[in-house]
Design a protein around this motif. Structure first.
Motif, PDB file in Angstrom:
ATOM      1  N   PRO B 108       0.830  -1.196   0.000  1.00 41.37           N
ATOM      2  CA  PRO B 108       0.000   0.000   0.000  1.00 41.37           C
ATOM      3  C   PRO B 108       0.873   1.258   0.000  1.00 41.37           C
ATOM      4  O   PRO B 108       2.038   1.197   0.406  1.00 41.37           O
ATOM      5  CB  PRO B 108      -0.778  -0.097   1.319  1.00 41.37           C
ATOM      6  N   ALA B 109       0.306   2.370  -0.447  1.00 41.83           N
ATOM      7  CA  ALA B 109       1.045   3.631  -0.442  1.00 41.83           C
ATOM      8  C   ALA B 109       1.354   4.023   0.991  1.00 41.83           C
ATOM      9  O   ALA B 109       0.700   3.582   1.931  1.00 41.83           O
ATOM     10  CB  ALA B 109       0.213   4.714  -1.117  1.00 41.83           C
ATOM     11  N   MET B 110       2.380   4.856   1.132  1.00 45.08           N
ATOM     12  CA  MET B 110       2.850   5.262   2.460  1.00 45.08           C
ATOM     13  C   MET B 110       1.696   5.813   3.310  1.00 45.08           C
ATOM     14  O   MET B 110       1.575   5.479   4.497  1.00 45.08           O
ATOM     15  CB  MET B 110       3.948   6.320   2.270  1.00 45.08           C
ATOM     16  N   ALA B 111       0.867   6.657   2.708  1.00 40.26           N
ATOM     17  CA  ALA B 111      -0.230   7.276   3.466  1.00 40.26           C
ATOM     18  C   ALA B 111      -1.189   6.203   3.981  1.00 40.26           C
ATOM     19  O   ALA B 111      -1.613   6.241   5.137  1.00 40.26           O
ATOM     20  CB  ALA B 111      -0.976   8.281   2.591  1.00 40.26           C
ATOM     21  N   GLU B 112      -1.481   5.216   3.138  1.00 41.10           N
ATOM     22  CA  GLU B 112      -2.387   4.147   3.529  1.00 41.10           C
ATOM     23  C   GLU B 112      -1.752   3.295   4.640  1.00 41.10           C
ATOM     24  O   GLU B 112      -2.429   2.886   5.585  1.00 41.10           O
ATOM     25  CB  GLU B 112      -2.749   3.301   2.290  1.00 41.10           C
ATOM     26  N   ARG B 113      -0.443   3.063   4.506  1.00 44.74           N
ATOM     27  CA  ARG B 113       0.253   2.292   5.550  1.00 44.74           C
ATOM     28  C   ARG B 113       0.143   3.011   6.893  1.00 44.74           C
ATOM     29  O   ARG B 113      -0.171   2.397   7.913  1.00 44.74           O
ATOM     30  CB  ARG B 113       1.731   2.126   5.184  1.00 44.74           C
ATOM     31  N   ARG B 114       0.437   4.325   6.868  1.00 43.45           N
ATOM     32  CA  ARG B 114       0.367   5.101   8.118  1.00 43.45           C
ATOM     33  C   ARG B 114      -1.031   5.047   8.700  1.00 43.45           C
ATOM     34  O   ARG B 114      -1.213   4.824   9.904  1.00 43.45           O
ATOM     35  CB  ARG B 114       0.737   6.563   7.844  1.00 43.45           C
ATOM     36  N   ALA B 115      -2.032   5.235   7.820  1.00 42.63           N
ATOM     37  CA  ALA B 115      -3.417   5.274   8.297  1.00 42.63           C
ATOM     38  C   ALA B 115      -3.798   3.929   8.903  1.00 42.63           C
ATOM     39  O   ALA B 115      -4.436   3.865   9.955  1.00 42.63           O
ATOM     40  CB  ALA B 115      -4.347   5.636   7.140  1.00 42.63           C
ATOM     41  N   ARG B 116      -3.365   2.852   8.241  1.00 49.97           N
ATOM     42  CA  ARG B 116      -3.732   1.532   8.752  1.00 49.97           C
ATOM     43  C   ARG B 116      -3.087   1.272  10.116  1.00 49.97           C
ATOM     44  O   ARG B 116      -3.721   0.732  11.017  1.00 49.97           O
ATOM     45  CB  ARG B 116      -3.319   0.443   7.760  1.00 49.97           C
ATOM     46  N   VAL B 117      -1.837   1.695  10.270  1.00 51.95           N
ATOM     47  CA  VAL B 117      -1.162   1.517  11.559  1.00 51.95           C
ATOM     48  C   VAL B 117      -1.918   2.270  12.652  1.00 51.95           C
ATOM     49  O   VAL B 117      -2.172   1.722  13.743  1.00 51.95           O
ATOM     50  CB  VAL B 117       0.308   1.986  11.475  1.00 51.95           C
ATOM     51  N   GLU B 118      -2.311   3.521  12.354  1.00 58.98           N
ATOM     52  CA  GLU B 118      -3.029   4.307  13.369  1.00 58.98           C
ATOM     53  C   GLU B 118      -4.364   3.655  13.712  1.00 58.98           C
ATOM     54  O   GLU B 118      -4.756   3.589  14.872  1.00 58.98           O
ATOM     55  CB  GLU B 118      -3.271   5.744  12.882  1.00 58.98           C
TER      56      GLU B 118
END
Lengths: 268, 355
Positions: B108-118
């Motif tokens: 996934p794109a970086m933004a999606e990765r960050r969002a999923r982690v949060e």
């Protein structure tokens, strides 16, 4: 917590320990530098800059630059095999790794001489192909590899056994490839022990005398490493030269100790 | 996804850890693998995860043959007993790991990765702790990080090995309830291994009890609790007392006195002669000493009252002690003190072949 140091007996023992350390460790080390600088800074620099000594420094560094990475790879591979897999001969392998430590370096040198020398087992064959191993730089590298082989593996085996393979299994189940698992999980888990092993390997590779002296032939300016050069200079009654060369090795030793101390602190 | 385990065996040298075992797990099911240590439950879990491979049989995940797929190819979230968090990574980096190692095409794109982690940090109630290292967390928090990390790859199956084994009792209870709720919100097929029957009974939709590499009994918590199917199950579930009984022409007697037929449950294959009977602690009736309905004479040796129940330790003579459980009110109405004689009447005796 250390016990209190009130009793007279305890004080005497501590004083004795300090005195022995002073006489056997600190004084000789100080003497190296005192003798190296006995005729002043200029004479020291002149001795170091002497072509044969410079070449010896170069050869010593070259040996270490080859030996340390090779034995890091060997150490990781061995520790991995021993700590992660159960195979027939595993116990034997753990003992085999120790051979370079239990055997005198002279014996190690002699073994290589018997293997690769002119009258040796493989020597004549290699000779007929035009390859001369003995009394050349490859011989120095080979014996240095042999005598320093155990350092990294010995640091890693107990650590990897204690850590177990759960972290790696977790990485694999999360979809990491074996290489990613090694790079992102295994290596960071063992990095301090690995560096510590590398520092020890380096110190021994640079300081090795016995094994190297058997196989190098001690050709000045060609196959002389620093420890051999020091002996040569000493036998030439060039005391300042010998001690100047020795001071470089002593400096490496001190740097190694500082690094070792820092790494040990970091590993905890 | 559904899981089908088809006649799977796994041997270690001469020891069969999993022995010709077949099991079907339905999509979205929360299944507990229960059994004593050495029963093969963890081995079975590792076989499903692809951390180990069977010597025989097939494993199908979502209808696809996964027997020879590597762990990474199965997209199974695995939570280890000791968490196996990467100690040199922060909580966020741990959770992100599965996405970080994906091939670039699928990552996934970086933004999606960050969002999923949060999002996952919030799901496991660890907001604000994302920058901590595992060593700075409590056991319960580490367990939840391990779970979030496994969920981050959006697994089709979630496997948990003794997920609460290393935690203290209060944290265990909380996490158990929380896991149950999480599964209700996020219905991923989940299998967890435990040796704690209370845990299995409380959390799971279905319990599979393993013994010596085979399935001993499988059913809902109510079924398993109400009707243990084998002698092993009585021993394993605990609280049952074992008696040597005699069978003659379908009639069972205990210590020379015939048992009322309505109290006896004969399993198939019990022949005439000696047999083994089990009575569970709550299936004893305590009677005043000398009551004609009494079948066994005992003495009260110790009582523990806890909430609404009384657990009574009874001495049968010859150094044998058994346990009975009854409502506190019933116990108090008997007015018995330790040392007093008492009569016992088993209300249900399950009879199995001797052994």
């Amino acid at each position: 917590m250390p016990a209190a140091t009130d009793g007279l007996g305890a004080r005497l023992l501590i004083a004795a320990a300090l005195l022995i350390a002073l006489v056997t460790l600190v004084v000789p080390l100080a003497l190296i530098f005192a003798s190296a600088f006995a005729e002043g800074w200029a004479a020291y620099v002149a001795n170091i800059m002497q072509p044969d000594t410079l070449h010896a420094v170069f050869l010593t560094v070259l040996t270490a630059v080859i030996v340390v990475p090779v034995n890091m790879v060997f150490g990781i591979a061995t520790a991995w095999a021993v700590a992660r897999y159960d195979f027939p001969g595993r116990k034997l392998m753990i003992s085999l790794i120790e051979i370079p430590f239990s055997v005198s370096p002279i014996v190690a040198g002699t073994i290589y001489l018997f293997l690769y020398g002119q009258q040796g087992l493989l020597g004549p064959t290699l000779q007929s192909w035009g390859v001369q191993v003995m009394f050349s730089v490859p011989a120095i590298v080979l014996v240095s590899l042999f005598v320093t082989a155990p350092f990294v593996a010995r640091e890693l085996i107990p650590l990897m056994q204690a850590q177990g393979s759960e972290d790696e299994e977790a990485a694999l189940s999360l979809g990491a490839s074996p290489w990613q698992t090694f790079r992102l999980v295994t290596l960071p888990n063992i990095r301090w022990a690995l560096l510590y092993g590398a520092v020890l390997t380096n110190a021994r590779a640079m300081g090795e005398f016995g094994a190297v002296s058997v196989v190098s032939g001690s050709i000045r300016g060609q196959t002389n490493t620093l420890p051999l050069q020091i002996e040569l200079l000493f036998n030439d009654f060039n005391v300042v030269g010998a001690f100047a060369a020795a001071s470089t090795l002593a400096l490496i030793a001190v740097a190694t100790l500082v690094l070792k101390f820092l790494l040990e602190r970091h590993a905890q | 996804m559904s899981i089908l385990i088809d006649h799977v065996s796994r041997r270690f040298e001469t020891f069969a850890a999993v022995n010709d075992l077949s099991l079907e797990v339905a999509e979205g099911e929360l299944l507990a693998l229960l059994g004593p240590s050495g029963s093969g439950k963890t081995t079975l879990l590792r076989l499903i995860a692809g951390l180990d491979f069977p010597d025989a049989g097939r494993i199908l995940i979502g209808g696809r043959d996964a027997t020879h797929l590597s762990a990474g190819e199965r997209r199974i979230g695995f939570v280890f007993q000791h968490y196996a968090l990467f100690r040199h990574m922060t909580v966020r980096q741990n959770i992100d790991f599965g996405m970080r190692v994906m091939p670039a095409a699928r990552r996934p794109a970086m933004a999606e990765r960050r969002a999923r982690v949060e999002r996952l940090l919030a799901t496991v109630q660890l907001d604000g702790l994302g920058d901590r290292f595992p060593a700075q967390l409590s056991g319960g928090q580490r367990q939840r990080v391990a779970l979030a990390r496994a969920l981050a790859i959006e697994p089709c199956v979630l496997l948990l090995d003794e997920p609460f084994g290393a935690l203290d009792a209060a944290v265990r209870r909380d996490l158990r309830r929380w896991l149950r709720q999480l599964h209700d919100e996020l219905p991923v097929t989940t299998i967890f291994v435990t040796h704690d029957q209370e845990e299995a009974l409380e959390v799971a939709d279905r319990i599979v009890v393993m013994n010596a590499g085979r399935i001993e009994q499988s059913g809902t918590p109510v079924e398993v609790e109400a009707a243990p199917a084998t002698a092993f199950m009585y021993g394993f579930l605990g609280g049952a007392s074992r008696f040597d009984v005699t069978v003659a022409a379908g009639r069972v007697s205990l210590a020379g006195r015939p048992l009322p037929p309505e109290a006896v449950e004969l399993t198939a294959g019990v022949a005439d002669g000696p047999a083994t009977g089990f009575v569970r602690a709550h299936e004893f009736r305590l009677l005043p000493a000398g009551d004609p309905a009494s079948l066994l004479d005992a003495r009260v040796s110790h009582v523990v009252t806890h909430g609404g129940t009384a657990r009574v330790e009874l001495a049968l003579g010859a150094g044998r002690t058994i346990e009975a459980e009854l409502p506190r009110a019933a116990w108090e109405s008997l007015a018995l003190a330790p040392g007093a004689p008492v009569g016992l009447r088993p209300e249900r005796v399950a009879v199995f072949p001797p052994g």
